[in-house]
Scaffold this motif. Structure first.
Motif, PDB file in Angstrom:
ATOM      1  N   ASN A  17       0.862  -1.177   0.000  1.00  0.00           N
ATOM      2  CA  ASN A  17       0.000   0.000   0.000  1.00  0.00           C
ATOM      3  C   ASN A  17       0.902   1.232   0.000  1.00  0.00           C
ATOM      4  OD1 ASN A  17      -1.630   2.228   0.870  1.00  0.00           O
ATOM      5  ND2 ASN A  17      -3.119   0.787   1.713  1.00  0.00           N
ATOM      6  N   VAL A  18       0.787   2.048  -1.046  1.00  0.00           N
ATOM      7  CA  VAL A  18       1.659   3.227  -1.195  1.00  0.00           C
ATOM      8  C   VAL A  18       0.846   4.515  -1.195  1.00  0.00           C
ATOM      9  CG1 VAL A  18       3.507   1.978  -2.375  1.00  0.00           C
ATOM     10  CG2 VAL A  18       1.627   2.966  -3.721  1.00  0.00           C
ATOM     11  N   THR A  19      -0.322   4.480  -0.588  1.00  0.00           N
ATOM     12  CA  THR A  19      -1.191   5.655  -0.559  1.00  0.00           C
ATOM     13  C   THR A  19      -0.476   6.849   0.064  1.00  0.00           C
ATOM     14  OG1 THR A  19      -3.082   4.157  -0.294  1.00  0.00           O
ATOM     15  CG2 THR A  19      -3.460   6.505   0.132  1.00  0.00           C
ATOM     16  N   GLU A  20       0.123   6.646   1.216  1.00  0.00           N
ATOM     17  CA  GLU A  20       0.813   7.744   1.904  1.00  0.00           C
ATOM     18  C   GLU A  20       2.062   8.169   1.147  1.00  0.00           C
ATOM     19  OE1 GLU A  20       3.033   8.638   6.161  1.00  0.00           O
ATOM     20  OE2 GLU A  20       1.541   7.026   6.038  1.00  0.00           O
ATOM     21  N   ALA A  21       2.772   7.216   0.569  1.00  0.00           N
ATOM     22  CA  ALA A  21       3.965   7.542  -0.213  1.00  0.00           C
ATOM     23  C   ALA A  21       3.609   8.438  -1.392  1.00  0.00           C
ATOM     24  CB  ALA A  21       4.641   6.265  -0.696  1.00  0.00           C
TER      25      ALA A  21
ATOM     26  N   LEU B 190       4.902  12.507  -2.019  1.00  0.00           N
ATOM     27  CA  LEU B 190       5.619  12.963  -3.209  1.00  0.00           C
ATOM     28  C   LEU B 190       4.749  13.813  -4.131  1.00  0.00           C
ATOM     29  CD1 LEU B 190       7.573   9.677  -4.043  1.00  0.00           C
ATOM     30  CD2 LEU B 190       8.483  11.761  -3.016  1.00  0.00           C
ATOM     31  N   GLY B 191       3.497  14.055  -3.726  1.00  0.00           N
ATOM     32  CA  GLY B 191       2.622  14.896  -4.527  1.00  0.00           C
ATOM     33  C   GLY B 191       1.958  14.193  -5.689  1.00  0.00           C
TER      34      GLY B 191
ATOM     35  N   GLU C 144       1.209   7.272 -11.309  1.00  0.00           N
ATOM     36  CA  GLU C 144       2.175   8.369 -11.373  1.00  0.00           C
ATOM     37  C   GLU C 144       3.458   7.992 -10.638  1.00  0.00           C
ATOM     38  OE1 GLU C 144       0.322  11.918  -9.924  1.00  0.00           O
ATOM     39  OE2 GLU C 144      -1.433  11.670 -11.202  1.00  0.00           O
ATOM     40  N   LEU C 145       3.310   7.341  -9.474  1.00  0.00           N
ATOM     41  CA  LEU C 145       4.487   6.897  -8.728  1.00  0.00           C
ATOM     42  C   LEU C 145       5.252   5.845  -9.519  1.00  0.00           C
ATOM     43  CD1 LEU C 145       6.283   6.730  -6.235  1.00  0.00           C
ATOM     44  CD2 LEU C 145       4.581   5.198  -5.192  1.00  0.00           C
ATOM     45  N   GLN C 146       4.538   4.930 -10.146  1.00  0.00           N
ATOM     46  CA  GLN C 146       5.180   3.886 -10.943  1.00  0.00           C
ATOM     47  C   GLN C 146       6.010   4.484 -12.078  1.00  0.00           C
ATOM     48  OE1 GLN C 146       3.476   2.893 -14.269  1.00  0.00           O
ATOM     49  NE2 GLN C 146       5.319   1.728 -14.754  1.00  0.00           N
TER      50      GLN C 146
ATOM     51  N   ALA D  87      11.439  -0.980 -11.987  1.00  0.00           N
ATOM     52  CA  ALA D  87      10.247  -1.386 -12.741  1.00  0.00           C
ATOM     53  C   ALA D  87       9.259  -2.098 -11.817  1.00  0.00           C
ATOM     54  CB  ALA D  87      10.635  -2.299 -13.897  1.00  0.00           C
ATOM     55  N   VAL D  88       8.121  -1.470 -11.604  1.00  0.00           N
ATOM     56  CA  VAL D  88       7.023  -2.058 -10.837  1.00  0.00           C
ATOM     57  C   VAL D  88       5.741  -1.816 -11.638  1.00  0.00           C
ATOM     58  CG1 VAL D  88       8.163  -1.694  -8.612  1.00  0.00           C
ATOM     59  CG2 VAL D  88       6.662   0.083  -9.524  1.00  0.00           C
ATOM     60  N   LEU D  89       4.623  -2.310 -11.145  1.00  0.00           N
ATOM     61  CA  LEU D  89       3.344  -2.083 -11.806  1.00  0.00           C
ATOM     62  C   LEU D  89       2.347  -1.468 -10.827  1.00  0.00           C
ATOM     63  CD1 LEU D  89       2.895  -5.323 -13.937  1.00  0.00           C
ATOM     64  CD2 LEU D  89       3.328  -3.011 -14.790  1.00  0.00           C
ATOM     65  N   PRO D  90       1.492  -0.565 -11.304  1.00  0.00           N
ATOM     66  CA  PRO D  90       0.461  -0.007 -10.430  1.00  0.00           C
ATOM     67  C   PRO D  90      -0.734  -0.927 -10.315  1.00  0.00           C
ATOM     68  CG  PRO D  90       0.253   0.958 -12.607  1.00  0.00           C
ATOM     69  CD  PRO D  90       1.451   0.027 -12.657  1.00  0.00           C
TER      70      PRO D  90
END
Length: 263
Positions: free
Chosen positions: A194-198, A202-203, A209-211, A220-223
């Motif tokens: 879970n990367v909601t806070e991350a 980072l805006g 967008e993070l991916q 290389a990751v996937l959303p």
């Protein structure tokens, strides 16, 4: 003319280690429902349905006279307890379609060798379709499948233990990154943090967008949305990481990811 199928998603819940709520599943069944599709262990979450979950699903299938299609491609890559197939539950053998293959357990990704297990009547119909769509699997791949099935299975256990070690490396590292929480997957070779806070830190509005940002930094990751649209009311943001690579590459990727998230 055939009817147009309408898929109805059953959300996988982080609070249940990415299993669905069987009580909620029962509310999704209508007089138009014909088939329940399962994937356990799951891609992209690494979640695994429990035996109790499967018993409840089988009860619904029998009560409403439904077929169940179960994707069990990761059935040998499981870390906690034994794997359970819904086909083994009384009353389910004749109404279950098992899909499996060689790409995960036997590391034959790209060879495109798989199989289905179903009742004879459906198997005969499926064979007609496959014969006219694929013809047959190439000869050397068939020999590879025979060797995989008849040879020693010791390496499968060794591979799963290596995946377990890699999983532990990834989960530990993710849990020590700013703005990230991570459940421990019970199967397959993926984690779904879970990367909601991350994202907020980072805006970024979405994990997509993070991916993209991580990709430009060499990771290389996937959303979450690479695996289908969000469910109604779903607000959290997730990434999928695969640990089907070397420990060296995993650690390098995690170090770069940490630098990006904590810049």
């Amino acid at each position: 003319m055939g009817a147009e199928p309408v898929p109805v998603p059953a959300p996988l819940l982080e609070a249940k280690d990415f299993r669905f709520d069987v009580d909620h599943l029962s509310t999704l069944i209508s007089n138009k429902t014909k088939l329940i599709i399962l994937n356990s262990p799951q891609n992209p979450t690494g979640g695994v349905l429990t035996e109790a979950d499967l018993i409840e699903v089988s009860r619904l299938a029998i009560e409403h006279d439904l077929w169940v299609l179960t994707d069990e491609i990761y059935s040998r890559i499981i870390y906690n307890g034994a794997f359970h197939s819904i086909a083994s539950i009384p009353g389910m053998k004749e109404r279950t379609i098992i899909l499996d293959g060689f790409s995960k357990t036997y590391a034959m990704t790209g060879w495109r060798l798989g199989y289905g297990v179903m009742n004879r009547g459906l198997a005969d119909l499926t064979a007609r379709l496959v014969t006219n769509s694929n013809s047959c699997t190439t000869t050397f791949v068939q020999y590879g499948g025979i060797s995989a099935l008849t040879g020693s299975q010791d390496f499968v256990h060794e591979m799963v233990e290596e995946f377990r070690a890699r999983r532990d490396i990834v989960v530990s590292a993710l849990r020590n990154m700013r703005g990230v929480t991570c459940r421990e997957p019970s199967g397959a070779f993926y984690v779904f943090p879970n990367v909601t806070e991350a994202c907020r830190n980072l805006g970024f509005t979405t994990a997509k967008e993070l991916q993209q940002h991580l990709l430009h930094e060499g990771v290389a990751v996937l959303p979450r949305t690479a695996f289908g649209s969000k469910n109604e009311g779903e607000q959290e943001e997730y990434l999928r990481l695969s640990y089907a690579t070397s420990r060296e590459n995993i650690r390098k990727g995690l170090e770069l990811m940490k630098q990006v998230l904590e810049q």
